[in-house]
Write a protein that holds these residues in place. Structure first.
Motif, PDB file in Angstrom:
ATOM      1  N   PHE A 154      -7.647   1.734  -2.512  1.00  0.00           N
ATOM      2  CA  PHE A 154      -8.450   1.459  -1.321  1.00  0.00           C
ATOM      3  C   PHE A 154      -8.733   2.736  -0.564  1.00  0.00           C
ATOM      4  CE2 PHE A 154      -5.726   1.687   2.543  1.00  0.00           C
ATOM      5  CZ  PHE A 154      -4.498   1.910   1.952  1.00  0.00           C
ATOM      6  N   GLY A 192     -10.244   3.997   3.445  1.00  0.00           N
ATOM      7  CA  GLY A 192     -10.485   3.501   4.810  1.00  0.00           C
ATOM      8  C   GLY A 192      -9.329   2.679   5.327  1.00  0.00           C
ATOM      9  N   LEU A 193      -9.645   1.743   6.225  1.00  0.00           N
ATOM     10  CA  LEU A 193      -8.587   0.969   6.866  1.00  0.00           C
ATOM     11  C   LEU A 193      -7.952  -0.028   5.904  1.00  0.00           C
ATOM     12  CD1 LEU A 193      -9.949   0.075  10.425  1.00  0.00           C
ATOM     13  CD2 LEU A 193      -8.125   1.683   9.846  1.00  0.00           C
ATOM     14  N   LEU A 194      -6.629  -0.031   5.912  1.00  0.00           N
ATOM     15  CA  LEU A 194      -5.891  -0.960   5.052  1.00  0.00           C
ATOM     16  C   LEU A 194      -6.229  -2.417   5.381  1.00  0.00           C
ATOM     17  CD1 LEU A 194      -3.637  -1.691   3.044  1.00  0.00           C
ATOM     18  CD2 LEU A 194      -2.011  -1.427   4.926  1.00  0.00           C
ATOM     19  N   PRO A 209       0.824  -1.213   0.000  1.00  0.00           N
ATOM     20  CA  PRO A 209       0.000   0.000   0.000  1.00  0.00           C
ATOM     21  C   PRO A 209       0.858   1.263   0.000  1.00  0.00           C
ATOM     22  CG  PRO A 209       0.278  -0.772   2.233  1.00  0.00           C
ATOM     23  CD  PRO A 209       1.116  -1.670   1.382  1.00  0.00           C
ATOM     24  N   GLY A 210       0.281   2.359  -0.456  1.00  0.00           N
ATOM     25  CA  GLY A 210       1.019   3.618  -0.394  1.00  0.00           C
ATOM     26  C   GLY A 210       0.265   4.740  -1.057  1.00  0.00           C
ATOM     27  N   SER A 211       0.861   5.933  -0.985  1.00  0.00           N
ATOM     28  CA  SER A 211       0.278   7.092  -1.654  1.00  0.00           C
ATOM     29  C   SER A 211       0.721   7.137  -3.118  1.00  0.00           C
ATOM     30  CB  SER A 211       0.720   8.384  -0.954  1.00  0.00           C
ATOM     31  OG  SER A 211       0.419   8.315   0.413  1.00  0.00           O
ATOM     32  N   ARG A 228       6.056  -3.548   2.897  1.00  0.00           N
ATOM     33  CA  ARG A 228       6.507  -2.151   2.962  1.00  0.00           C
ATOM     34  C   ARG A 228       8.020  -2.102   2.815  1.00  0.00           C
ATOM     35  NH1 ARG A 228       3.487   2.334   2.685  1.00  0.00           N
ATOM     36  NH2 ARG A 228       4.603   3.395   4.356  1.00  0.00           N
ATOM     37  N   TYR A 248       7.758   4.977  12.370  1.00  0.00           N
ATOM     38  CA  TYR A 248       6.440   5.044  11.736  1.00  0.00           C
ATOM     39  C   TYR A 248       5.999   3.661  11.232  1.00  0.00           C
ATOM     40  CZ  TYR A 248       3.113   6.519   8.046  1.00  0.00           C
ATOM     41  OH  TYR A 248       2.026   6.673   7.233  1.00  0.00           O
ATOM     42  N   MET A 262       2.838   1.340  12.525  1.00  0.00           N
ATOM     43  CA  MET A 262       1.786   0.891  11.603  1.00  0.00           C
ATOM     44  C   MET A 262       1.674  -0.635  11.597  1.00  0.00           C
ATOM     45  SD  MET A 262       1.293   3.134   8.230  1.00  0.00           S
ATOM     46  CE  MET A 262       2.796   2.740   7.427  1.00  0.00           C
ATOM     47  N   MET A 292      -0.089  -1.715  14.764  1.00  0.00           N
ATOM     48  CA  MET A 292      -1.508  -1.327  14.733  1.00  0.00           C
ATOM     49  C   MET A 292      -2.268  -2.219  13.758  1.00  0.00           C
ATOM     50  SD  MET A 292      -3.841   0.522  15.989  1.00  0.00           S
ATOM     51  CE  MET A 292      -3.324   2.056  16.726  1.00  0.00           C
ATOM     52  N   ASN A 293      -1.684  -2.468  12.598  1.00  0.00           N
ATOM     53  CA  ASN A 293      -2.358  -3.316  11.613  1.00  0.00           C
ATOM     54  C   ASN A 293      -2.512  -4.756  12.119  1.00  0.00           C
ATOM     55  OD1 ASN A 293      -2.990  -1.468   9.584  1.00  0.00           O
ATOM     56  ND2 ASN A 293      -0.915  -1.547   8.751  1.00  0.00           N
ATOM     57  N   LEU A 337      -3.706   4.495  -1.940  1.00  0.00           N
ATOM     58  CA  LEU A 337      -4.602   5.055  -0.920  1.00  0.00           C
ATOM     59  C   LEU A 337      -5.398   6.215  -1.492  1.00  0.00           C
ATOM     60  CD1 LEU A 337      -5.508   5.424   2.085  1.00  0.00           C
ATOM     61  CD2 LEU A 337      -3.591   6.996   2.302  1.00  0.00           C
ATOM     62  N   LYS A 386      -5.411  14.395   2.772  1.00  0.00           N
ATOM     63  CA  LYS A 386      -4.204  14.909   2.112  1.00  0.00           C
ATOM     64  C   LYS A 386      -4.549  15.402   0.724  1.00  0.00           C
ATOM     65  CE  LYS A 386      -0.039  12.287   3.235  1.00  0.00           C
ATOM     66  NZ  LYS A 386       0.818  11.283   2.635  1.00  0.00           N
TER      67      LYS A 386
END
Ligand code: PNS
Length: 162
Positions: free
Chosen positions: A72, A74-76, A10-12, A90, A100, A104, A107-108, A39, A44
């Motif tokens: 996507f 919302g939540l990954l 995932p990413g921007s 990643r 960071y 993540m 949390m994931n 994302l 942003k």
């Protein structure tokens, strides 16, 4: 039938750089399939639209038959579950990325019981980021070798149109 081992990257990707491509290429050799997921970030303000970012990613990854591009919101972890992935992929470029990424990943795992796999890109890309690429191009510098040629062209065109 053997289950496909799929990772989501995932990413921007605003825009995709050679560092991203390096990680995707390494990942696709380890997994049956890599889904590169853009994302849709409603807060942003990205330079490129999701459609433009997906088109660029599709263009530069279509040489690899086990790489797919999607998006996507919302939540990954929810998206990862809906795509049956077994890991989040990643890249870690330098120690500065670590805090960071570590947060993540934990949390994931808490949210979705999903593991994160970190890969390290080629040394040449350790300082490379989409933000720096945008800044250099905006100020008239060259990013040759840091992004695919077509991405550099689109970047110049986009920045000129602003
Ligand atoms: O390329 P980026 O901007 O470093 O990617 C960050 C990304 C997209 C991986 C992260 O912001 C994300 O997963 N966002 C989705 C929302 C979410 O799931 N947040 C909780 C993550 S712990």
């Amino acid at each position: 039938m053997k289950r496909e081992v799929i990772a989501i990257c995932p990413g921007s990707f605003d825009p995709v750089t050679n560092a991203h491509l390096d990680i995707i290429e390494r990942g696709r050799k380890l997994f049956d399939k890599v889904i590169v997921s853009v994302l849709v970030n409603l807060e942003k303000e990205p330079l490129f639209t999701v459609k433009e970012r997906m088109a660029m990613l599709t263009d530069v990854t279509n040489q690899w038959d086990n790489v797919e591009v999607d998006q996507f919101e919302g939540l990954l972890v929810n998206h990862a579950a809906s795509r049956n992935v077994c890991a989040i992929l990643r890249g870690i470029r330098a120690v500065s990325d670590f805090d960071y990424e570590f947060q993540m990943a934990l949390m994931n795992r808490r949210l979705g019981d999903v593991e994160t796999i970190f890969l390290v890109p080629a040394e040449a890309y350790t300082y490379l980021s989409s933000s720096l690429v945008k800044e250099v191009v905006a100020l008239g510098g060259s990013v040759e070798g840091l992004v695919p040629a077509e991405v550099e062209r689109l970047l110049r065109r986009k920045l000129e149109s602003l």
